[in-house]
Design an enzyme around this catalytic site. Sequence first.
Site, short mmCIF file in Angstrom:
data_model
loop_
_atom_site.label_atom_id
_atom_site.label_comp_id
_atom_site.label_asym_id
_atom_site.label_seq_id
_atom_site.Cartn_x
_atom_site.Cartn_y
_atom_site.Cartn_z
N ALA A 1 0.89 -1.37 -0.01
CA ALA A 1 0.05 0.07 -0.19
C ALA A 1 0.72 1.24 0.20
O ALA A 1 0.28 2.32 -0.39
CB ALA A 1 -0.86 -0.25 1.32
N GLY B 1 3.78 1.50 -1.39
CA GLY B 1 5.00 1.56 -2.38
C GLY B 1 4.59 2.65 -3.48
O GLY B 1 3.66 2.99 -3.36
N HIS C 1 14.14 0.72 -16.34
CA HIS C 1 13.22 0.79 -15.34
C HIS C 1 14.14 1.94 -14.20
O HIS C 1 15.41 1.94 -14.31
CB HIS C 1 12.74 -0.23 -14.67
CG HIS C 1 11.42 -0.90 -15.38
ND1 HIS C 1 11.65 -1.69 -16.68
CD2 HIS C 1 10.40 -0.78 -15.15
CE1 HIS C 1 10.38 -1.76 -16.97
NE2 HIS C 1 9.73 -1.52 -16.35
N LYS D 1 13.63 -1.37 -9.04
CA LYS D 1 12.83 -2.64 -9.40
C LYS D 1 13.85 -3.63 -9.15
O LYS D 1 15.04 -3.76 -9.33
CB LYS D 1 12.74 -2.46 -10.88
CG LYS D 1 11.71 -3.54 -11.62
CD LYS D 1 11.58 -3.46 -13.04
CE LYS D 1 10.75 -4.35 -13.43
NZ LYS D 1 9.65 -4.67 -12.63
#
Length: 283
Positions: free
Chosen positions: A16, A18, A172, A176
């Site tokens: 929640a 992130g 990215h 990640k």
Amino acid sequence: MTTNLMKSIPVIVAGALGRMGAEVIKAVHASKSCHLVGAIETAKEKEGNDVGLELGLEALELPLTTDFEGCLCAISQSSSSSGTGSSPVLVDFTHPSVVYEHTRAAIAYGIHPVIGTTGLSSEEINDLIEFSEKASIGGAIIPNFSVGMVLLQQAAAAAARFYDHVELTELHHNMKADAPSGTCIKTAEFLEELGKDFNHPQIEENESLVGSRGGLRESGLRIHSVRLPGLVAHQEVLFGAEGETYTLRHDTIDRSAYMPGVLLVIRKVESLGGVVYGLERIL
């Protein structure tokens, strides 16, 4: 419970706080078709804090919890006892190390999984599809919620009919955890559905630095991964032929671009007979 709330889809968000989870919380809060019933986060120091206040929203009177299964169990029981309204949905943006167990647990509790976390293997995806079909629980594993990315993948598959040489690059942010990205793997799978091999070697190559030519798939496709701060999510498919190149590229500038796709999947997932893989299966 009001009539509007009964018609609304209850949503649990795992991850929640992130980057993606926070965007999902905001999108669900602003949506008229769903409402937030659970917010799961691993940060124990945030346990019990109001998720809305943590994200700079108004107080949502919903405390953060670190108890994943406990949250699913409570919401599953609450949904079963009420016997009205839509079935609950879990939206998961957590970590590759836990996403398989999270998805399987959601199915076991009768909660529809909408999985944005990448890193699942082909074997794990197939197992989850089979498990969900036996349980008759609709779900979705979506490497990328962008409609633009789906269009790129379809264009790449069409172009691959005419080109034998192609390499893929995904870029990215440096937070990640997995490489290559699930989105880029999905793009490669689109190309490989043609059943052809790519990039037949013209000479005997020698890497003086191992990995400098990228990851090599059985089809001959090569995938290159870049991780840098300042990036969000980007993908390039570069085709080459005698005297020309053809480039397809998609750039995500802000994570809000994914939210229409996330909300679309939340609305449609209950009608599915099992877990599907890829946004193109829902559009």
